[in-house]
Design a protein around this motif. Structure first.
Motif, PDB file in Angstrom:
ATOM      1  N   ALA A   1      32.163 -34.701  -8.786  1.00  0.00           N
ATOM      2  CA  ALA A   1      31.596 -33.481  -9.368  1.00  0.00           C
ATOM      3  C   ALA A   1      31.825 -32.296  -8.428  1.00  0.00           C
ATOM      4  O   ALA A   1      31.769 -32.421  -7.207  1.00  0.00           O
ATOM      5  CB  ALA A   1      30.111 -33.661  -9.634  1.00  0.00           C
ATOM      6  N   HIS A   2      32.087 -31.141  -9.012  1.00  0.00           N
ATOM      7  CA  HIS A   2      32.370 -29.947  -8.216  1.00  0.00           C
ATOM      8  C   HIS A   2      31.118 -29.169  -7.847  1.00  0.00           C
ATOM      9  O   HIS A   2      31.175 -28.254  -7.033  1.00  0.00           O
ATOM     10  CB  HIS A   2      33.355 -29.042  -8.955  1.00  0.00           C
ATOM     11  CG  HIS A   2      34.704 -29.674  -9.063  1.00  0.00           C
ATOM     12  ND1 HIS A   2      35.564 -29.788  -8.008  1.00  0.00           N
ATOM     13  CD2 HIS A   2      35.321 -30.270 -10.106  1.00  0.00           C
ATOM     14  CE1 HIS A   2      36.658 -30.405  -8.386  1.00  0.00           C
ATOM     15  NE2 HIS A   2      36.541 -30.716  -9.658  1.00  0.00           N
TER      16      HIS A   2
ATOM     17  N   ARG B   1      29.970 -39.128  -1.057  1.00  0.00           N
ATOM     18  CA  ARG B   1      31.249 -38.431  -1.202  1.00  0.00           C
ATOM     19  C   ARG B   1      31.963 -38.351   0.150  1.00  0.00           C
ATOM     20  O   ARG B   1      33.169 -38.589   0.251  1.00  0.00           O
ATOM     21  CB  ARG B   1      31.045 -37.031  -1.769  1.00  0.00           C
ATOM     22  CG  ARG B   1      32.352 -36.279  -1.981  1.00  0.00           C
ATOM     23  CD  ARG B   1      32.132 -34.862  -2.483  1.00  0.00           C
ATOM     24  NE  ARG B   1      31.433 -34.862  -3.757  1.00  0.00           N
ATOM     25  CZ  ARG B   1      30.268 -34.255  -3.975  1.00  0.00           C
ATOM     26  NH1 ARG B   1      29.668 -33.572  -3.018  1.00  0.00           N
ATOM     27  NH2 ARG B   1      29.706 -34.304  -5.164  1.00  0.00           N
ATOM     28  N   GLN B   2      31.219 -38.020   1.196  1.00  0.00           N
ATOM     29  CA  GLN B   2      31.823 -37.950   2.525  1.00  0.00           C
ATOM     30  C   GLN B   2      32.351 -39.313   2.950  1.00  0.00           C
ATOM     31  O   GLN B   2      33.438 -39.417   3.519  1.00  0.00           O
ATOM     32  CB  GLN B   2      30.795 -37.434   3.539  1.00  0.00           C
ATOM     33  CG  GLN B   2      30.484 -35.971   3.362  1.00  0.00           C
ATOM     34  CD  GLN B   2      29.343 -35.502   4.228  1.00  0.00           C
ATOM     35  OE1 GLN B   2      28.460 -36.279   4.598  1.00  0.00           O
ATOM     36  NE2 GLN B   2      29.345 -34.216   4.547  1.00  0.00           N
ATOM     37  N   LEU B   3      31.599 -40.354   2.649  1.00  0.00           N
ATOM     38  CA  LEU B   3      32.044 -41.708   2.980  1.00  0.00           C
ATOM     39  C   LEU B   3      33.310 -42.050   2.199  1.00  0.00           C
ATOM     40  O   LEU B   3      34.246 -42.639   2.741  1.00  0.00           O
ATOM     41  CB  LEU B   3      30.932 -42.719   2.704  1.00  0.00           C
ATOM     42  CG  LEU B   3      31.273 -44.180   2.982  1.00  0.00           C
ATOM     43  CD1 LEU B   3      31.735 -44.380   4.423  1.00  0.00           C
ATOM     44  CD2 LEU B   3      30.068 -45.053   2.665  1.00  0.00           C
ATOM     45  N   ALA B   4      33.349 -41.680   0.927  1.00  0.00           N
ATOM     46  CA  ALA B   4      34.536 -41.950   0.116  1.00  0.00           C
ATOM     47  C   ALA B   4      35.752 -41.229   0.679  1.00  0.00           C
ATOM     48  O   ALA B   4      36.856 -41.788   0.740  1.00  0.00           O
ATOM     49  CB  ALA B   4      34.285 -41.530  -1.331  1.00  0.00           C
ATOM     50  N   MET B   5      35.573 -39.980   1.089  1.00  0.00           N
ATOM     51  CA  MET B   5      36.675 -39.224   1.684  1.00  0.00           C
ATOM     52  C   MET B   5      37.143 -39.882   2.976  1.00  0.00           C
ATOM     53  O   MET B   5      38.343 -40.019   3.224  1.00  0.00           O
ATOM     54  CB  MET B   5      36.245 -37.786   1.958  1.00  0.00           C
ATOM     55  CG  MET B   5      36.037 -36.957   0.730  1.00  0.00           C
ATOM     56  SD  MET B   5      35.464 -35.306   1.199  1.00  0.00           S
ATOM     57  CE  MET B   5      35.365 -34.528  -0.402  1.00  0.00           C
ATOM     58  N   TYR B   6      36.184 -40.298   3.789  1.00  0.00           N
ATOM     59  CA  TYR B   6      36.498 -40.973   5.049  1.00  0.00           C
ATOM     60  C   TYR B   6      37.296 -42.249   4.784  1.00  0.00           C
ATOM     61  O   TYR B   6      38.311 -42.507   5.424  1.00  0.00           O
ATOM     62  CB  TYR B   6      35.194 -41.292   5.792  1.00  0.00           C
ATOM     63  CG  TYR B   6      35.390 -42.098   7.046  1.00  0.00           C
ATOM     64  CD1 TYR B   6      35.656 -41.486   8.261  1.00  0.00           C
ATOM     65  CD2 TYR B   6      35.288 -43.483   7.024  1.00  0.00           C
ATOM     66  CE1 TYR B   6      35.833 -42.229   9.417  1.00  0.00           C
ATOM     67  CE2 TYR B   6      35.456 -44.237   8.166  1.00  0.00           C
ATOM     68  CZ  TYR B   6      35.731 -43.604   9.365  1.00  0.00           C
ATOM     69  OH  TYR B   6      35.905 -44.350  10.510  1.00  0.00           O
ATOM     70  N   LEU B   7      36.823 -43.054   3.839  1.00  0.00           N
ATOM     71  CA  LEU B   7      37.500 -44.315   3.535  1.00  0.00           C
ATOM     72  C   LEU B   7      38.902 -44.081   3.002  1.00  0.00           C
ATOM     73  O   LEU B   7      39.830 -44.829   3.325  1.00  0.00           O
ATOM     74  CB  LEU B   7      36.678 -45.127   2.538  1.00  0.00           C
ATOM     75  CG  LEU B   7      35.371 -45.702   3.075  1.00  0.00           C
ATOM     76  CD1 LEU B   7      34.536 -46.273   1.936  1.00  0.00           C
ATOM     77  CD2 LEU B   7      35.627 -46.751   4.146  1.00  0.00           C
TER      78      LEU B   7
ATOM     79  N   PHE C   1      39.766 -35.061  -4.528  1.00  0.00           N
ATOM     80  CA  PHE C   1      38.352 -34.739  -4.692  1.00  0.00           C
ATOM     81  C   PHE C   1      38.126 -33.300  -5.142  1.00  0.00           C
ATOM     82  O   PHE C   1      36.985 -32.884  -5.329  1.00  0.00           O
ATOM     83  CB  PHE C   1      37.593 -34.989  -3.382  1.00  0.00           C
ATOM     84  CG  PHE C   1      37.278 -36.436  -3.146  1.00  0.00           C
ATOM     85  CD1 PHE C   1      36.046 -36.967  -3.521  1.00  0.00           C
ATOM     86  CD2 PHE C   1      38.198 -37.280  -2.558  1.00  0.00           C
ATOM     87  CE1 PHE C   1      35.746 -38.296  -3.315  1.00  0.00           C
ATOM     88  CE2 PHE C   1      37.917 -38.616  -2.348  1.00  0.00           C
ATOM     89  CZ  PHE C   1      36.691 -39.133  -2.726  1.00  0.00           C
ATOM     90  N   GLY C   2      39.202 -32.539  -5.280  1.00  0.00           N
ATOM     91  CA  GLY C   2      39.062 -31.145  -5.681  1.00  0.00           C
ATOM     92  C   GLY C   2      38.367 -30.308  -4.627  1.00  0.00           C
ATOM     93  O   GLY C   2      37.610 -29.388  -4.928  1.00  0.00           O
ATOM     94  N   ARG C   3      38.631 -30.626  -3.370  1.00  0.00           N
ATOM     95  CA  ARG C   3      38.012 -29.932  -2.249  1.00  0.00           C
ATOM     96  C   ARG C   3      39.096 -29.397  -1.310  1.00  0.00           C
ATOM     97  O   ARG C   3      40.269 -29.720  -1.433  1.00  0.00           O
ATOM     98  CB  ARG C   3      37.099 -30.878  -1.450  1.00  0.00           C
ATOM     99  CG  ARG C   3      35.949 -31.507  -2.225  1.00  0.00           C
ATOM    100  CD  ARG C   3      34.925 -30.462  -2.571  1.00  0.00           C
ATOM    101  NE  ARG C   3      33.613 -30.951  -2.918  1.00  0.00           N
ATOM    102  CZ  ARG C   3      33.236 -31.415  -4.083  1.00  0.00           C
ATOM    103  NH1 ARG C   3      34.111 -31.558  -5.042  1.00  0.00           N
ATOM    104  NH2 ARG C   3      31.986 -31.767  -4.317  1.00  0.00           N
ATOM    105  N   ASP C   4      38.690 -28.628  -0.334  1.00  0.00           N
ATOM    106  CA  ASP C   4      39.583 -28.108   0.694  1.00  0.00           C
ATOM    107  C   ASP C   4      39.791 -29.171   1.772  1.00  0.00           C
ATOM    108  O   ASP C   4      38.921 -30.009   2.001  1.00  0.00           O
ATOM    109  CB  ASP C   4      38.948 -26.845   1.297  1.00  0.00           C
ATOM    110  CG  ASP C   4      39.896 -26.139   2.231  1.00  0.00           C
ATOM    111  OD1 ASP C   4      39.722 -26.289   3.454  1.00  0.00           O
ATOM    112  OD2 ASP C   4      40.802 -25.448   1.743  1.00  0.00           O
TER     113      ASP C   4
END
Length: 89
Positions: free
Chosen positions: A15-16, A27-33, A49-52
């Motif tokens: 989600a944005h 979400r942070q854990l998912a990005m890390y993984l 993730f639609g993020r920077d």
């Protein structure tokens, strides 16, 4: 894997909108993984993730700091093992 571990949907992680602290941590854990566990470039993770990219870098630093706690480190290790197993299948 991170969504399932946190008991939430993948859609919640993608989600944005701004989220509650538990969603943000998952979400942070998912990005890390995705970056550390799967070896994806931070730019690719950011796009997924639609993020920077700087957001992914922040997430990775935050999870690394949290890994100082033994229980959290063990949990992340188990999730990384799940990812490796799934990637091999």
């Amino acid at each position: 894997v991170a969504a399932a571990d946190a008991g939430m949907t993948v859609e919640a992680l993608l989600a944005h909108s701004r989220s509650t602290a538990p969603v943000a941590l998952a979400r942070q854990l998912a990005m890390y993984l995705a970056h550390v566990g799967l070896g994806l470039p931070q730019a690719a993770v950011a796009a997924a993730f639609g993020r920077d990219r700087s957001t992914v870098a922040h997430a990775c630093r935050r999870i690394e700091e949290l890994r100082d706690a033994t229980a959290f480190d063990q949990k992340v290790g188990r999730l990384e093992a799940c990812l490796r197993w799934a990637a091999e299948a």
